[in-house]
Design a protein around this motif. Structure first.
Motif, PDB file in Angstrom:
ATOM      1  N   ALA A  30     -10.720  25.926  32.055  1.00 18.88           N
ATOM      2  CA  ALA A  30      -9.750  25.011  32.683  1.00 18.88           C
ATOM      3  C   ALA A  30      -9.673  25.274  34.187  1.00 18.88           C
ATOM      4  CB  ALA A  30      -8.383  25.184  32.032  1.00 18.88           C
ATOM      5  N   ARG A  31      -9.731  26.531  34.569  1.00 11.43           N
ATOM      6  CA  ARG A  31      -9.644  26.868  35.999  1.00 11.43           C
ATOM      7  C   ARG A  31     -10.837  26.300  36.771  1.00 11.43           C
ATOM      8  NH1 ARG A  31     -11.569  30.240  39.686  1.00 11.43           N
ATOM      9  NH2 ARG A  31     -13.022  31.229  38.245  1.00 11.43           N
ATOM     10  N   VAL A  32     -12.036  26.487  36.251  1.00 13.24           N
ATOM     11  CA  VAL A  32     -13.188  26.020  37.025  1.00 13.24           C
ATOM     12  C   VAL A  32     -13.296  24.495  37.024  1.00 13.24           C
ATOM     13  CG1 VAL A  32     -14.506  28.173  36.816  1.00 13.24           C
ATOM     14  CG2 VAL A  32     -14.924  26.347  35.206  1.00 13.24           C
ATOM     15  N   PHE A  33     -12.707  23.865  36.008  1.00 16.08           N
ATOM     16  CA  PHE A  33     -12.715  22.385  36.009  1.00 16.08           C
ATOM     17  C   PHE A  33     -11.453  21.818  36.677  1.00 16.08           C
ATOM     18  CE2 PHE A  33     -16.440  20.804  33.792  1.00 16.08           C
ATOM     19  CZ  PHE A  33     -16.968  21.962  33.255  1.00 16.08           C
ATOM     20  N   ASN A  34     -10.669  22.703  37.275  1.00 18.27           N
ATOM     21  CA  ASN A  34      -9.482  22.280  38.034  1.00 18.27           C
ATOM     22  C   ASN A  34      -8.435  21.548  37.188  1.00 18.27           C
ATOM     23  OD1 ASN A  34      -7.823  21.890  40.265  1.00 18.27           O
ATOM     24  ND2 ASN A  34      -8.769  19.904  40.746  1.00 18.27           N
ATOM     25  N   LEU A  35      -8.123  22.136  36.021  1.00 19.51           N
ATOM     26  CA  LEU A  35      -7.099  21.561  35.152  1.00 19.51           C
ATOM     27  C   LEU A  35      -5.846  22.416  35.223  1.00 19.51           C
ATOM     28  CD1 LEU A  35      -9.579  21.263  32.226  1.00 19.51           C
ATOM     29  CD2 LEU A  35      -8.532  19.282  33.261  1.00 19.51           C
ATOM     30  N   LYS A  36      -4.690  21.778  35.132  1.00 19.32           N
ATOM     31  CA  LYS A  36      -3.425  22.520  35.150  1.00 19.32           C
ATOM     32  C   LYS A  36      -2.794  22.494  33.752  1.00 19.32           C
ATOM     33  CE  LYS A  36      -3.645  23.137  39.580  1.00 19.32           C
ATOM     34  NZ  LYS A  36      -4.287  24.393  39.980  1.00 19.32           N
ATOM     35  N   GLU A  37      -2.175  23.599  33.394  1.00 17.23           N
ATOM     36  CA  GLU A  37      -1.589  23.691  32.047  1.00 17.23           C
ATOM     37  C   GLU A  37      -0.328  22.838  31.919  1.00 17.23           C
ATOM     38  OE1 GLU A  37      -0.560  27.632  30.736  1.00 17.23           O
ATOM     39  OE2 GLU A  37      -0.157  26.937  28.699  1.00 17.23           O
ATOM     40  N   ILE A  38      -0.167  22.222  30.762  1.00 16.89           N
ATOM     41  CA  ILE A  38       1.096  21.577  30.420  1.00 16.89           C
ATOM     42  C   ILE A  38       1.589  22.159  29.097  1.00 16.89           C
ATOM     43  CG2 ILE A  38       0.721  19.381  31.631  1.00 16.89           C
ATOM     44  CD1 ILE A  38      -0.146  18.194  28.898  1.00 16.89           C
ATOM     45  N   ARG A  39       2.902  22.108  28.908  1.00 13.41           N
ATOM     46  CA  ARG A  39       3.479  22.552  27.620  1.00 13.41           C
ATOM     47  C   ARG A  39       4.475  21.492  27.179  1.00 13.41           C
ATOM     48  NH1 ARG A  39       3.847  29.155  28.063  1.00 13.41           N
ATOM     49  NH2 ARG A  39       2.018  29.339  29.410  1.00 13.41           N
ATOM     50  N   THR A  40       4.292  20.995  25.998  1.00 11.45           N
ATOM     51  CA  THR A  40       5.222  19.989  25.476  1.00 11.45           C
ATOM     52  C   THR A  40       5.919  20.574  24.245  1.00 11.45           C
ATOM     53  OG1 THR A  40       3.582  18.963  24.026  1.00 11.45           O
ATOM     54  CG2 THR A  40       3.710  18.097  26.270  1.00 11.45           C
ATOM     55  N   PRO A  41       7.055  19.992  23.850  1.00  8.92           N
ATOM     56  CA  PRO A  41       7.781  20.567  22.708  1.00  8.92           C
ATOM     57  C   PRO A  41       6.956  20.529  21.426  1.00  8.92           C
ATOM     58  CG  PRO A  41       9.023  18.763  23.723  1.00  8.92           C
ATOM     59  CD  PRO A  41       7.711  18.807  24.409  1.00  8.92           C
ATOM     60  N   VAL A  42       7.305  21.427  20.524  1.00  4.35           N
ATOM     61  CA  VAL A  42       6.624  21.451  19.229  1.00  4.35           C
ATOM     62  C   VAL A  42       7.021  20.222  18.407  1.00  4.35           C
ATOM     63  CG1 VAL A  42       6.691  22.659  17.005  1.00  4.35           C
ATOM     64  CG2 VAL A  42       6.104  23.906  19.077  1.00  4.35           C
ATOM     65  N   PHE A  43       8.236  19.705  18.627  1.00  3.29           N
ATOM     66  CA  PHE A  43       8.596  18.467  17.912  1.00  3.29           C
ATOM     67  C   PHE A  43       8.906  17.363  18.910  1.00  3.29           C
ATOM     68  CE2 PHE A  43      12.564  20.865  18.267  1.00  3.29           C
ATOM     69  CZ  PHE A  43      13.486  19.913  18.691  1.00  3.29           C
ATOM     70  N   GLU A  44       8.620  16.143  18.483  1.00  2.59           N
ATOM     71  CA  GLU A  44       8.854  14.954  19.302  1.00  2.59           C
ATOM     72  C   GLU A  44       9.517  13.910  18.406  1.00  2.59           C
ATOM     73  OE1 GLU A  44       7.873  14.321  22.563  1.00  2.59           O
ATOM     74  OE2 GLU A  44       6.254  15.749  22.979  1.00  2.59           O
ATOM     75  N   HIS A  45      10.005  12.828  19.031  1.00  2.00           N
ATOM     76  CA  HIS A  45      10.492  11.705  18.227  1.00  2.00           C
ATOM     77  C   HIS A  45       9.318  11.164  17.409  1.00  2.00           C
ATOM     78  CE1 HIS A  45      14.377  11.772  20.028  1.00  2.00           C
ATOM     79  NE2 HIS A  45      13.868  11.680  21.244  1.00  2.00           N
ATOM     80  N   THR A  46       9.568  10.922  16.135  1.00  2.00           N
ATOM     81  CA  THR A  46       8.504  10.486  15.220  1.00  2.00           C
ATOM     82  C   THR A  46       7.745   9.275  15.758  1.00  2.00           C
ATOM     83  OG1 THR A  46       9.753  11.369  13.373  1.00  2.00           O
ATOM     84  CG2 THR A  46       8.082   9.720  12.834  1.00  2.00           C
ATOM     85  N   GLU A  47       8.477   8.380  16.407  1.00  2.00           N
ATOM     86  CA  GLU A  47       7.868   7.139  16.883  1.00  2.00           C
ATOM     87  C   GLU A  47       6.713   7.377  17.856  1.00  2.00           C
ATOM     88  OE1 GLU A  47      10.592   4.599  18.929  1.00  2.00           O
ATOM     89  OE2 GLU A  47       9.124   2.952  18.952  1.00  2.00           O
ATOM     90  N   LEU A  48       6.776   8.496  18.586  1.00  2.00           N
ATOM     91  CA  LEU A  48       5.685   8.783  19.525  1.00  2.00           C
ATOM     92  C   LEU A  48       4.354   8.827  18.780  1.00  2.00           C
ATOM     93  CD1 LEU A  48       4.731   9.676  22.407  1.00  2.00           C
ATOM     94  CD2 LEU A  48       4.993  12.018  21.607  1.00  2.00           C
ATOM     95  N   PHE A  49       4.368   9.429  17.604  1.00  2.00           N
ATOM     96  CA  PHE A  49       3.106   9.570  16.863  1.00  2.00           C
ATOM     97  C   PHE A  49       2.762   8.308  16.075  1.00  2.00           C
ATOM     98  CE2 PHE A  49       4.909  13.917  17.211  1.00  2.00           C
ATOM     99  CZ  PHE A  49       4.022  14.370  18.166  1.00  2.00           C
ATOM    100  N   THR A  50       3.784   7.642  15.507  1.00  2.00           N
ATOM    101  CA  THR A  50       3.451   6.425  14.752  1.00  2.00           C
ATOM    102  C   THR A  50       2.861   5.388  15.707  1.00  2.00           C
ATOM    103  OG1 THR A  50       5.770   5.810  14.908  1.00  2.00           O
ATOM    104  CG2 THR A  50       5.047   6.669  12.821  1.00  2.00           C
ATOM    105  N   ARG A  51       3.413   5.307  16.909  1.00  2.00           N
ATOM    106  CA  ARG A  51       2.875   4.354  17.881  1.00  2.00           C
ATOM    107  C   ARG A  51       1.609   4.866  18.544  1.00  2.00           C
ATOM    108  NH1 ARG A  51       5.848   1.671  22.514  1.00  2.00           N
ATOM    109  NH2 ARG A  51       7.817   2.741  22.173  1.00  2.00           N
ATOM    110  N   GLY A  52       1.629   6.157  18.911  1.00  2.00           N
ATOM    111  CA  GLY A  52       0.526   6.722  19.680  1.00  2.00           C
ATOM    112  C   GLY A  52      -0.708   6.971  18.831  1.00  2.00           C
ATOM    113  N   VAL A  53      -0.544   7.761  17.782  1.00  2.00           N
ATOM    114  CA  VAL A  53      -1.692   8.139  16.948  1.00  2.00           C
ATOM    115  C   VAL A  53      -2.104   6.974  16.050  1.00  2.00           C
ATOM    116  CG1 VAL A  53      -2.443   9.728  15.123  1.00  2.00           C
ATOM    117  CG2 VAL A  53      -1.081  10.585  17.036  1.00  2.00           C
ATOM    118  N   GLY A  54      -1.106   6.172  15.622  1.00  2.00           N
ATOM    119  CA  GLY A  54      -1.428   4.954  14.893  1.00  2.00           C
ATOM    120  C   GLY A  54      -1.060   5.002  13.430  1.00  2.00           C
TER     121      GLY A  54
END
Ligand code: HAM
Length: 416
Positions: A30-54
């Motif tokens: 990640a460092r050599v490809f110039n990526l920065k770390e993100i951290r998101t919660p372990v749980f999200e609103h269910t709709e994020l996945f039903t809409r996002g993942v499908g």
């Protein structure tokens, strides 16, 4: 006795250095490809996945850990990292940053699947998500990053790529798929019959034997790509070839998640059983819009850490040695133990990994224990040493003993 839940695994103290090695390698890539770390919660609103993942995917339909919290909201343990990363990007206004925004994560994921080798209910992903770059060069960069990660870990996989087109060509391809599958529907599983109307592409990904047989002769997406998607795919292939990356085009790769467009890819191994995909990803140019933001192209991948470790173990890939203390300080009696404790505290404050006894072992047993720990030096403090202010330090590999003044221990240990 309360046991660990099915499909989950402990990481034992003797094994954690392997995890750290894989994670450190991920961070280095990640460092050599110039990526920065993100951290998101372990749980999200269910709709994020039903809409996002499908909602035609197995992940959403069968595998999510979804529950109502005490406030009556439906929440879901993240089954993957992309939807959360996209939510983070949108919610935090990262669209106003210079593009592309290049991110990575190392995260636990949860899918209620039937556990088997390489398939768990809690597993871990190292993933990259890159937002805001449309060019096939970005696709090549992401594939090169995944490939470099796997190469650094010393695992051999084969890269399979495909393009599943964009909205425009997908409509024509879906029509071709429906035409092909329509006369076979009676012989297909109920899930495929439902997919036929909603998302016939998913029918290519069915695990049922009867469906697989029928799908084998279905038209290939690569024959239906629009000019833009075909150019994009050709550009990617040329660039991968120019970079010496070996790949095969597999028109059957559709991936298990609905958000993909254009490029999809998988790094696969035959050395870990049925669950051979160690890393998978692709472009998802429609996801941000699907989640209510302005349209923005994006691409990423995720590698499963457990599958990688399994592959490394099955193919005897080299792990670096686990860390060991440099020195063990033994004490003869209570007064000497107190001095040993003080010495160890001093060495640790200087950044030296040092160990001493807390269980009342005899000196002989302390030596045995020190040997088990694999330390390079053992120092013994007895009455003479207390009186003289000098400690005898034994080099465990050469057997050589040196008397060192207490004040000079640090200098002695760091002299090479
Ligand atoms: P995925 O193919 O569902 O893609 O998962 C990525 C990797 O996670 C798999 O290749 C596998 O190594 C690991 N994995 C998945 N399920 C399990 C499981 N039950 N047990 C152990 N390992 C598993 C995604 O999740 C996408 N979000 C990847 C992506 C990122 N696409 C674009 N950006």
């Amino acid at each position: 006795m309360i046991n660990i839940p099915k499909g989950t695994k402990d990481v034992l103290p003797s094994q954690s250095y392997k995890w750290q090695y894989v994670e450190n390698t991920a961070r280095e890539v990640a460092r050599v490809f110039n990526l920065k770390e993100i951290r998101t919660p372990v749980f999200e609103h269910t709709e994020l996945f039903t809409r996002g993942v499908g909602d035609t995917t197995d992940v959403v339909n069968k595998e999510m850990y979804t529950f109502e919290d005490k406030g009556g909201r439906s929440v879901t343990l993240k089954p993957e990292g992309t939807a959360g990363a996209a939510r983070l990007f949108i919610e935090n206004g990262l669209a106003s940053s210079p593009m592309p925004v290049k991110t990575y994560y190392i995260t636990p994921c949860f899918r209620y699947e039937r556990p088997q080798a390489g398939r768990l209910r809690e597993f871990h992903q190292f993933g990259m998500e890159i937002f805001g770059a449309e060019s096939f060069t970005q696709d090549a960069e992401v594939i090169l990053a995944a490939s470099s990660f796997l190469e650094k870990l010393g695992v051999r996989t084969r890269l399979e790529i495909n393009s599943i087109g964009c909205k425009t060509c997908r409509a024509e391809y879906n029509a071709a798929l429906r035409k092909y599958f329509a006369p076979h529907l009676d012989g297909m599983c109920p899930a495929c019959r439902a997919r036929f109307g909603k998302n016939p592409l998913r029918m290519l990904d069915c695990k049922e034997e009867a469906c697989k047989k029928i799908a084998a002769a279905a038209p290939a997406i690569t024959d239906y790509l629009c000019a833009d998607c075909a150019d994009h795919f050709a550009g990617l292939k040329n660039l991968l070839t120019a970079q010496g990356v070996e790949y095969t085009v597999n028109p059957r790769i559709v991936r298990g998640l609905d958000y993909y467009t254009k490029t999809v890819f998988e790094f696969v191994s035959d050395a870990i059983g049925a669950q051979g995909t160690v890393c998978g990803g692709g472009r998802y140019d429609g996801l941000l819009e699907e989640l209510g933001a302005s349209p923005l192209p994006a691409i990423g991948f995720a590698a499963g850490i457990e599958r990688l470790l399994l592959l490394m173990e099955n193919t005897s890939a080299a792990f670096p040695e686990d860390g060991k203390p440099l020195i063990y300080v033994a004490g003869l009696d209570d007064a000497c133990r107190a001095e040993a404790f003080k010495t160890v505290c001093f060495l640790r404050s200087k950044g030296i990994a040092a160990e001493t006894d807390h269980t009342g072992r005899s000196v002989k047993a302390q030596f045995k224990y020190a040997d088990k720990l694999g330390v390079k030096f053992v120092a013994v403090i007895g009455g003479d040493e207390l009186a003289s202010g000098e400690i005898k330090i034994k080099n465990m590999s050469s057997g050589e003993q040196t008397a060192v003044k207490c004040a000079d221990i640090y200098a002695y240990l760091t002299k090479e």
